[in-house]
Design an enzyme around this catalytic site. Structure first.
Site, mmCIF file in Angstrom:
data_model
loop_
_atom_site.group_PDB
_atom_site.id
_atom_site.type_symbol
_atom_site.label_atom_id
_atom_site.label_comp_id
_atom_site.label_asym_id
_atom_site.label_seq_id
_atom_site.Cartn_x
_atom_site.Cartn_y
_atom_site.Cartn_z
ATOM 1 N N MET A 165 0.819 -1.213 0.000
ATOM 2 C CA MET A 165 0.000 0.000 0.000
ATOM 3 C C MET A 165 0.854 1.265 0.000
ATOM 4 S SD MET A 165 -2.916 -1.211 2.754
ATOM 5 C CE MET A 165 -3.895 0.283 2.566
ATOM 6 N N HIS A 166 0.171 2.389 -0.193
ATOM 7 C CA HIS A 166 0.690 3.741 0.044
ATOM 8 C C HIS A 166 1.682 4.236 -1.015
ATOM 9 C CE1 HIS A 166 -1.056 2.818 3.913
ATOM 10 N NE2 HIS A 166 -0.055 2.060 4.283
ATOM 11 N N ASP A 221 -2.612 -5.122 0.598
ATOM 12 C CA ASP A 221 -2.097 -6.430 1.006
ATOM 13 C C ASP A 221 -2.719 -6.973 2.287
ATOM 14 O OD1 ASP A 221 -0.815 -4.478 2.529
ATOM 15 O OD2 ASP A 221 1.209 -5.102 1.979
#
Length: 484
Positions: free
Chosen positions: A79-80, A235
């Site tokens: 992520m991110h 995830d």
């Protein structure tokens, strides 16, 4: 057949699953990570494509008939990350990763704006996407001016697979731009970083269709053109789909390098002040909370090197069943901490050592310290209105029965161990592909694995560990001034 593709930090994994949810096979390929400066962490999106191509080619070679029968594809990913695309979808710079902390000043500035916590339900962490764009604007303005789309890593894989700019709720909740309760982009927060909804992908739910496979990709890997690509998930949400952690109050505790206490919710329950992540889940009208610690098994691995041993030898020496608390307090803040402190400068400590504190006592204190850090996460979830009755253990640390018995006693809830199997993010992605392609009911698809063992709290030891936890909880605030 259904295909799950998980873009991890170090590799891409592709997994084939049949209609009975049995795993046919999986293949993986490595992805390089670059750290050009202190605190930086980057990847070249072209490497994601190359690794995915390698994994899919291996599955085609070994399972051509199964690949030809694929009806749905699901995506999962770290992520991110900030993947910046120009007007022609060209990549403008390497992706700034989740574990990159260069934007700490920008994150603090955005977090000081009360709208961000109010709308997203989360602290603006340096690892999130929005502060990375603020950093690019401040430090690479020529790049920022060319940005037309910002994609999360797995959604760049989707662009390659489908030609479409689409994301989904669980991953997008980690950007600091999503109205997490409303499950929609916040034009107000985007404007705060000089962006607009035009710069964002469209949004679907994780179990809904999110594009269709391009003909040229399909022909290369022996699949049919036009099959459904699901919205997918970040995830942790994908792992929860794989574990069947989708109903209110269900939870898992991940004892990996870092640690996660993940709880599914049927309502939006933010608690930003305790550094709890409140994100959308990959299913409609479902959310999840995560307490995150940065050094779980990493703490034991670090201590094993210091002790000149290995983790298995150290834990074996403690016997089969935990006894009374060690008397030594270990703070597992080797590289900062998220929940509950949100302090990147936090550092670890051993406190309370005496002449009697040998190697076994310090090993025990490391395991206890990690369990107490998870207890911090549990208390933060309780403050947000979430009550857990049990949790399923996953990750490398879950192979230690001693550690899980200790965890159950410290948390005060039973800890379950699933039967052998692969229930990770790639499996969860395949399940999402199944649901998107067939319109299958999540309640029938997202079943939990069989349970091999259950460790109950030791009622005789609980009072002593409650006292030890209170000492642990008071320690860091007391010594913070001399540690940073």
């Amino acid at each position: 057949m259904y295909l799950g593709i998980d873009l991890g930090t170090s590799s891409v994994k592709a997994l084939l699953m049949n209609a009975e949810q049995a795993i046919v096979d999986s293949a993986s390929a490595p992805v390089a990570l670059s750290r050009p400066h202190h605190g930086w962490s980057e990847q070249d999106p072209a490497d994601w494509i190359a690794a995915t191509e390698s994994a899919l080619a291996e599955l085609k070679r070994d399972h051509a008939e199964a690949m030809a029968a694929v009806r749905g594809i699901g995506l999962s990913g770290h992520m991110h990350g900030a993947t910046l695309l120009g007007a022609g979808d060209e990549v403008l710079r390497p992706c700034i990763m989740w574990n990159d902390v260069r934007s700490h000043a920008e994150a603090a500035a955005l977090d000081a704006d009360p709208r961000f916590r109010a709308i997203t339900g989360n602290i603006v962490f340096p690892g999130f996407t929005a502060p990375k764009l603020a950093w690019v604007k401040n430090n690479e303005p020529e790049i920022f001016d060319k940005v037309r789309k910002v994609l999360l890593p797995k959604d760049y894989l989707r662009l390659w697979l489908t030609g479409e700019h689409i994301s989904e709720m669980s991953d997008s909740a980690g950007t600091s731009w999503l109205d997490t309760g409303a499950r929609a982009w916040s034009s107000e927060l985007l404007a705060a970083t000089d962006l607009s909804e035009d710069n964002m992908p469209s949004l679907v739910e994780g179990c809904e269709p999110g594009g269709r496979l391009r003909a040229d990709i399909a022909s290369r890997f022996g699949m049919r053109a036009g099959i459904t690509v699901a919205g997918g998930a970040g995830d942790n949400a994908a792992a929860a789909i794989g574990m069947g952690t989708v109903r209110n109050g269900q939870a898992f505790v991940s004892l990996g390098t870092s640690g996660v206490l993940f709880a599914a919710n049927n309502a939006y329950l933010p608690n930003a002040e305790s550094a709890v992540h409140a994100f959308c889940h990959a299913l409609p009208n479902t959310w999840h909370q995560m307490g995150v610690i940065l050094a779980a098994t990493d703490s034991l691995n670090w201590y094993a090197k210091i002790a000149g041993s290995d983790p298995a030898t150290l834990t074996k020496a403690l016997g089969d069943n935990p006894g009374a608390p060690s008397g030594v307090i270990f703070l597992p803040y080797l590289g900062g901490e998220r929940t509950p402190h949100n302090d990147a400068s936090a550092r670890g400590a051993f406190v309370g050592m005496g002449h009697e504190s040998g190697r076994d006592a310090l090993t025990q204190s490391v395991l206890e310290g990690v369990c107490f850090a998870f207890r911090d996460c549990l208390e933060a979830l309780r403050e947000a209105g979430t009550t857990l009755e049990r949790a399923t253990a996953v990750g490398g640390g879950s192979r230690s029965a001693y550690w899980l018995k200790l965890m159950a006693t410290v948390l005060g809830i039973p800890v379950e161990v699933p039967a052998e199997g692969d229930f990770g993010a790639a499996f969860g992605a395949a399940r999402l592909g199944f649901m998107a392609a067939e319109g299958a009911d999540p309640a029938t698809v997202c079943t939990p694995p069989g349970i091999e063992a259950v460790y109950e709290p030791n009622s005789e030891l609980e009072p002593a560990f409650d006292t030890a936890y209170r000492r642990y909880r008071a320690l860091y605030p007391a010594i913070k001034g001399v540690m940073t």
